[in-house]
Enzyme design. Structure first.
Site, PDB file in Angstrom:
ATOM      1  N   ARG A  75       0.906  -1.153   0.000  1.00  0.00           N
ATOM      2  CA  ARG A  75       0.000   0.000   0.000  1.00  0.00           C
ATOM      3  C   ARG A  75       0.945   1.202   0.000  1.00  0.00           C
ATOM      4  O   ARG A  75       1.676   1.417   0.953  1.00  0.00           O
ATOM      5  CB  ARG A  75      -0.899  -0.027   1.236  1.00  0.00           C
ATOM      6  CG  ARG A  75      -1.715  -1.344   1.349  1.00  0.00           C
ATOM      7  CD  ARG A  75      -2.774  -1.260   2.422  1.00  0.00           C
ATOM      8  NE  ARG A  75      -3.277  -2.554   2.845  1.00  0.00           N
ATOM      9  CZ  ARG A  75      -4.312  -3.205   2.294  1.00  0.00           C
ATOM     10  NH1 ARG A  75      -4.952  -2.682   1.284  1.00  0.00           N
ATOM     11  NH2 ARG A  75      -4.715  -4.369   2.757  1.00  0.00           N
ATOM     12  N   ASP A 106     -10.421  -1.922  -4.709  1.00  0.00           N
ATOM     13  CA  ASP A 106     -10.899  -0.570  -4.971  1.00  0.00           C
ATOM     14  C   ASP A 106      -9.800   0.502  -4.892  1.00  0.00           C
ATOM     15  O   ASP A 106      -9.695   1.364  -5.760  1.00  0.00           O
ATOM     16  CB  ASP A 106     -12.048  -0.245  -3.999  1.00  0.00           C
ATOM     17  CG  ASP A 106     -12.504   1.186  -4.154  1.00  0.00           C
ATOM     18  OD1 ASP A 106     -12.607   1.627  -5.309  1.00  0.00           O
ATOM     19  OD2 ASP A 106     -12.728   1.858  -3.134  1.00  0.00           O
ATOM     20  N   ASP A 131     -12.409  -9.731  -0.631  1.00  0.00           N
ATOM     21  CA  ASP A 131     -13.601  -9.091  -0.066  1.00  0.00           C
ATOM     22  C   ASP A 131     -14.807  -9.152  -1.014  1.00  0.00           C
ATOM     23  O   ASP A 131     -15.943  -8.996  -0.576  1.00  0.00           O
ATOM     24  CB  ASP A 131     -13.313  -7.614   0.262  1.00  0.00           C
ATOM     25  CG  ASP A 131     -12.200  -7.469   1.275  1.00  0.00           C
ATOM     26  OD1 ASP A 131     -11.950  -8.437   2.015  1.00  0.00           O
ATOM     27  OD2 ASP A 131     -11.576  -6.389   1.332  1.00  0.00           O
ATOM     28  N   GLY A 174     -13.307  -9.117   5.243  1.00  0.00           N
ATOM     29  CA  GLY A 174     -14.299  -8.597   4.297  1.00  0.00           C
ATOM     30  C   GLY A 174     -14.363  -7.090   4.313  1.00  0.00           C
ATOM     31  O   GLY A 174     -15.193  -6.483   3.647  1.00  0.00           O
ATOM     32  N   GLU A 226     -15.759  -8.846  10.172  1.00  0.00           N
ATOM     33  CA  GLU A 226     -14.918  -7.914  10.936  1.00  0.00           C
ATOM     34  C   GLU A 226     -15.538  -6.512  10.984  1.00  0.00           C
ATOM     35  O   GLU A 226     -15.288  -5.749  11.913  1.00  0.00           O
ATOM     36  CB  GLU A 226     -13.509  -7.844  10.356  1.00  0.00           C
ATOM     37  CG  GLU A 226     -13.455  -7.355   8.904  1.00  0.00           C
ATOM     38  CD  GLU A 226     -12.045  -7.282   8.334  1.00  0.00           C
ATOM     39  OE1 GLU A 226     -11.072  -7.358   9.096  1.00  0.00           O
ATOM     40  OE2 GLU A 226     -11.934  -7.137   7.105  1.00  0.00           O
ATOM     41  N   GLN A 280      -7.037 -16.358   5.732  1.00  0.00           N
ATOM     42  CA  GLN A 280      -8.082 -16.310   4.698  1.00  0.00           C
ATOM     43  C   GLN A 280      -7.561 -15.806   3.351  1.00  0.00           C
ATOM     44  O   GLN A 280      -8.172 -16.023   2.311  1.00  0.00           O
ATOM     45  CB  GLN A 280      -9.233 -15.397   5.150  1.00  0.00           C
ATOM     46  CG  GLN A 280      -9.975 -15.943   6.346  1.00  0.00           C
ATOM     47  CD  GLN A 280     -10.780 -14.867   7.050  1.00  0.00           C
ATOM     48  OE1 GLN A 280     -11.946 -14.696   6.763  1.00  0.00           O
ATOM     49  NE2 GLN A 280     -10.155 -14.136   7.967  1.00  0.00           N
TER      50      GLN A 280
END
Ligand code: F6P
Length: 354
Positions: A75, A106, A131, A174, A226, A280
């Site tokens: 990121r 996104d 997600d 998620g 979450e 996950q």
């Protein structure tokens, strides 16, 4: 924009199973069509710092079955500044890259939209996120593999929950949406599913547990997203909710612990919390994600060959389609509380917390 001869590929944001299959598909289809390919490492960071390497077909051999991303991901703060993006553009030009394929969620596509607008760079986006919250596609790759892991976690919890007659809460990823929790909860046979799109009432959760006890079922499995919020929390502004979460952070590391505490307080049940976290996102992509990422990746190369830029290949009604990145970026695809899958879950007698 001139003719595209060389493309750069990067993966950005949270990794997702299937990213390697997408990198492989874009690379192979681009080379097949006579383009040169360059791999950009660590997402936009590699564009800013110039961590770029030419990719031949053999660079993407033996990766379709691998999780994570061989290009690494990050990121990148620098890319959010005009100076950072200028450096990125300069490196692109230096490397002879004419177009970019950006694989991610996104945030990554929002970066693509800004960059494309500022420098008139041809960009193609590819939806890779566990997600499944990218607007404009019915499915993102990574989602189905994450469901497999999350539902397997619930399966494992089932046996121990039944043996001990306990309430178990499995908290799933998620981000702000409940896709993963809803699908994994259904697949794993959870009794209560709590997702952000349907704010919960503690009273409903307690009633559902009590009903199970009356029916002779002495354990309960709750799948909680979450990002799940209570009905009271849903009334708060974003800022107030953030403040509330910050003030509770010492007591409750995450939402599952808060709900667990309340269950014990209100009905005395012994509760255990399991948070599988980044498990996950890990491991191998399943066959579905490999095929989906491959099909979308080839579509990305096709778009470049056709000179159609600014699109994201997507899934619409089970078909591969395309959508402009400008329509996708900055939006979130949420679970519709009135959708078939939610209504079907209700008909199983599942408690959705409302
Ligand atoms: O977007 C994917 C995701 O795994 C979300 O489900 C989760 O909220 C977030 O990324 C975690 O981010 P990080 O890996 O930076 O901790």
């Amino acid at each position: 924009m001139g003719t595209v001869k060389c493309i750069g590929i990067l993966t950005s944001g949270g990794d997702a199973p299937g990213m390697n299959a997408a990198i492989r598909a874009v690379t192979r289809a681009a080379i097949y069509n006579g383009l040169q390919v360059k791999g950009i490492y660590r997402g936009y960071k590699g564009l800013v710092t110039g961590e770029i390497k030419e990719f031949k077909s053999q660079n993407v051999s033996n990766i379709i079955q691998l999780g994570g991303t061989i290009l690494k991901t990050a990121r990148c703060k620098e890319f959010t500044t005009p100076e950072g993006r200028q450096l990125a553009y300069d490196n692109m030009k230096k490397e002879g890259i004419d177009a970019l394929v950006i694989i991610g969620g996104d945030g990554s596509l929002t970066g693509a939209r800004i960059f494309a607008q500022e420098f008139d760079v041809p960009c193609i986006g590819l939806p890779g996120t566990i997600d499944n919250d990218l607007y404009g596609t019915d499915m993102s790759f990574g989602f189905q593999s994450a469901i497999d892991i999350a539902s397997n976690t619930i399966d494992c919890i089932h046996t121990t929950a039944a043996s001990h007659s306990r309430v178990f809460i499995v908290e799933l990823m998620g981000h702000k949406t409940g896709w993963l929790t809803l699908y994994a909860g259904i697949a794993g046979g959870a009794d209560i599913i709590l997702i952000p799109e349907i704010p919960y009432k503690m009273e409903s959760i307690i009633n559902a547990i009590s009903k199970r006890t009356q029916e002779g079922k002495h354990f309960t499995i709750i799948a909680v997203a979450e990002g799940a919020i209570s009905q009271e929390e849903a009334l708060l502004t974003k800022k107030k909710l953030k403040e509330l979460r910050a003030s509770e952070a010492g007591k409750y590391p995450s939402v599952a612990y808060k709900i667990g505490d309340k269950i014990t307080e209100l009905c005395g049940h012994e509760v255990r919390v399991t948070v599988p976290g980044h498990v996950q996102r890990g491991g191998q992509p399943n066959a579905y994600d490999r095929v989906l990422a491959t099909r979308l990746g080839v579509k990305a190369a096709e778009l470049i060959m056709a000179g159609k830029y600014g699109y994201m290949p997507c899934v619409k009604n089970n078909q591969i389609d395309i959508i402009p990145i400008s329509e996708v970026a900055g939006k979130t695809r949420k679970v519709d509380p009135q959708s078939d899958v939610v209504l079907q879950a209700r008909q199983l007698g599942l408690c959705l917390g409302d």
